[in-house]
Scaffold this motif. Structure first.
Motif, mmCIF file in Angstrom:
data_model
loop_
_atom_site.group_PDB
_atom_site.id
_atom_site.type_symbol
_atom_site.label_atom_id
_atom_site.label_comp_id
_atom_site.label_asym_id
_atom_site.label_seq_id
_atom_site.Cartn_x
_atom_site.Cartn_y
_atom_site.Cartn_z
ATOM 1 N N SER A 282 0.865 -1.191 0.000
ATOM 2 C CA SER A 282 0.000 0.000 0.000
ATOM 3 C C SER A 282 0.894 1.231 0.000
ATOM 4 C CB SER A 282 -0.894 0.013 1.242
ATOM 5 O OG SER A 282 -1.785 -1.076 1.225
ATOM 6 N N ILE A 283 0.592 2.167 -0.879
ATOM 7 C CA ILE A 283 1.312 3.446 -0.902
ATOM 8 C C ILE A 283 0.392 4.499 -0.294
ATOM 9 C CG2 ILE A 283 2.401 5.215 -2.335
ATOM 10 C CD1 ILE A 283 3.167 3.104 -4.322
ATOM 11 N N LYS B 197 6.770 10.783 5.955
ATOM 12 C CA LYS B 197 7.060 10.301 4.607
ATOM 13 C C LYS B 197 7.673 8.898 4.670
ATOM 14 C CE LYS B 197 7.558 14.921 2.670
ATOM 15 N NZ LYS B 197 8.341 15.856 1.850
ATOM 16 N N PRO B 198 6.854 7.908 4.987
ATOM 17 C CA PRO B 198 7.379 6.540 5.108
ATOM 18 C C PRO B 198 7.872 6.003 3.762
ATOM 19 C CG PRO B 198 4.988 6.518 5.135
ATOM 20 C CD PRO B 198 5.390 7.965 5.188
ATOM 21 N N GLU B 199 8.870 5.116 3.836
ATOM 22 C CA GLU B 199 9.443 4.520 2.636
ATOM 23 C C GLU B 199 9.436 2.995 2.682
ATOM 24 O OE1 GLU B 199 13.338 6.031 1.841
ATOM 25 O OE2 GLU B 199 12.686 8.132 1.736
ATOM 26 N N SER B 200 8.812 2.408 3.695
ATOM 27 C CA SER B 200 8.891 0.955 3.881
ATOM 28 C C SER B 200 8.313 0.184 2.696
ATOM 29 C CB SER B 200 8.187 0.545 5.181
ATOM 30 O OG SER B 200 6.838 0.988 5.182
ATOM 31 N N PHE B 201 7.298 0.747 2.038
ATOM 32 C CA PHE B 201 6.694 0.052 0.898
ATOM 33 C C PHE B 201 7.701 -0.093 -0.238
ATOM 34 C CE2 PHE B 201 5.347 4.532 0.789
ATOM 35 C CZ PHE B 201 5.877 4.957 -0.427
ATOM 36 N N CYS C 120 0.649 -2.222 -6.307
ATOM 37 C CA CYS C 120 0.617 -1.159 -5.305
ATOM 38 C C CYS C 120 -0.817 -0.645 -5.194
ATOM 39 C CB CYS C 120 1.537 -0.008 -5.700
ATOM 40 S SG CYS C 120 3.248 -0.484 -6.000
ATOM 41 N N LEU C 121 -1.415 -0.828 -4.033
ATOM 42 C CA LEU C 121 -2.750 -0.298 -3.762
ATOM 43 C C LEU C 121 -2.588 1.129 -3.264
ATOM 44 C CD1 LEU C 121 -4.239 -3.415 -1.926
ATOM 45 C CD2 LEU C 121 -4.371 -2.846 -4.364
ATOM 46 N N LEU C 122 -3.310 2.049 -3.845
ATOM 47 C CA LEU C 122 -3.092 3.471 -3.572
ATOM 48 C C LEU C 122 -4.083 4.000 -2.543
ATOM 49 C CD1 LEU C 122 -2.272 4.691 -7.186
ATOM 50 C CD2 LEU C 122 -0.840 3.457 -5.525
ATOM 51 N N SER D 38 -4.573 2.091 -9.472
ATOM 52 C CA SER D 38 -3.596 1.152 -8.931
ATOM 53 C C SER D 38 -2.341 1.250 -9.787
ATOM 54 C CB SER D 38 -4.118 -0.291 -8.959
ATOM 55 O OG SER D 38 -5.306 -0.417 -8.223
ATOM 56 N N LEU D 39 -1.208 0.873 -9.206
ATOM 57 C CA LEU D 39 0.068 0.926 -9.912
ATOM 58 C C LEU D 39 0.768 -0.416 -9.776
ATOM 59 C CD1 LEU D 39 2.323 2.679 -11.336
ATOM 60 C CD2 LEU D 39 3.197 3.135 -9.027
#
Length: 311
Positions: A158-159, A167-171, A187-189, A277-278
């Motif tokens: 999930s973004i 500003k997390p970057e774990s995804f 990637c679910l937005l 979605s991406l």
């Protein structure tokens, strides 16, 4: 002596209340609605909805392309909107209703597309409320419409919307791990529905922000920013601005859109309204490449970048 006739025994009248005791128990139905409009519900799902006394529409993990009124007209039932607050804080109330009458809980896509709905099932079991699940298409399998093979996908991520202070970057790390393993990443937005500002939250005011739905452009911009951050830290990420990606919008609707191209191109491609979605691709089979060519933003740059990661 005359012959005896057949012995007739009169049936005993049912005891008062026996019919109620032998009637089918009430049921909680978790019904998937699919991805497009009111007609995407299955026949089995529609039959369940029409027999229920109360019907809830989950309204925060996803949305259909039609409104509540269109669903009510097609289903022939009044719908009760169930937002996150209701489902997470008043779930036991919904389940207690299902203890005395049939209740349907409608979910866009498939009922188990969000962990919240697993929690509802666990609560139902704990309270002794019987339940049935009626499945439907979800974005998790409908992404196959772009031509990428479903069994070549790794962990879904999930973004989330960034803020000025968060500003997390774990995804991104999960996307990189999938790509290192040759796997694609769905990637679910982010969706923001009935969210409060920090100020109103602190003041206890029930004032909600307008709904926001992350676009493919916004997701791509955040990924590009992370790539830049990693390079400033001396890293060369597995995912770059030239990585082939796929943007999808309103999957399952008549105006569904698909676009394939580089991550940089995804930051500017026009796909229209939500939901988006991406997909960040991994290693691609030649058949997958042929399918993605049908949706290219720019065929020349696509071929230059795509053939670097073929099986």
């Amino acid at each position: 002596m005359m012959g005896a006739g057949p012995l007739v025994v009169a049936a005993a009248a049912p005891a008062p209340g026996l019919a109620a005791l032998t009637a089918s128990p009430s049921m909680l139905y978790l019904v998937g609605l699919g991805l497009g409009d009111a007609k995407d519900i299955t026949v089995k799902g529609l039959e369940a909805v029409r027999r229920c006394r109360r019907v809830y529409l989950e309204a925060y993990t996803s949305v259909l392309t039609v409104g509540k009124e269109a669903l009510e007209e097609f289903y022939g039932k009044e719908l009760i909107l169930a937002d996150r607050e209701m489902v997470e804080q008043e779930a036991d109330g919904i389940l207690k209703e299902a203890d005395v009458c049939d209740v349907a809980f409608l979910v866009v896509g498939d009922p188990f597309g969000a962990t919240t709905h697993s929690d509802l099932v666990l609560r139902a079991v704990k309270l002794g409320v019987p339940y049935k699940v009626i499945h439907n298409a979800s974005i998790m399998n409908a992404v196959g419409c772009c031509g990428l093979q479903l069994y070549s996908f790794g962990e879904t991520v999930s973004i989330v919307f960034w803020t000025d202070t968060w500003k997390p970057e774990s995804f991104f790390d999960k996307i990189e791990k999938n790509r290192q393993n040759g796997m694609h990443t769905l990637c679910l937005l982010d969706i923001k529905v009935k969210e409060q500002s920090l100020e109103n939250l602190m003041k206890g005011k029930k004032i909600y922000e307008p709904p926001r739905y992350m676009s493919v452009n916004q997701a791509a911009e955040q990924l590009l920013a992370i790539i830049q951050n990693r390079r400033l830290q001396g890293e060369e990420p597995e995912v770059t601005e030239n990585t082939i990606c796929v943007g999808l919008a309103r999957v399952g609707a008549p105006d569904q859109k698909i676009a394939s191209g580089t991550l940089h191109q995804m930051s500017t491609v026009e796909l229209g309204g939500p939901l988006h979605s991406l997909i960040v691709t991994g290693t691609m089979h030649p058949l997958e490449l042929e399918m993605l060519k049908l949706f290219t933003v720019d065929s020349s740059s696509f071929e230059n970048n795509a053939f670097q990661r073929t099986a």
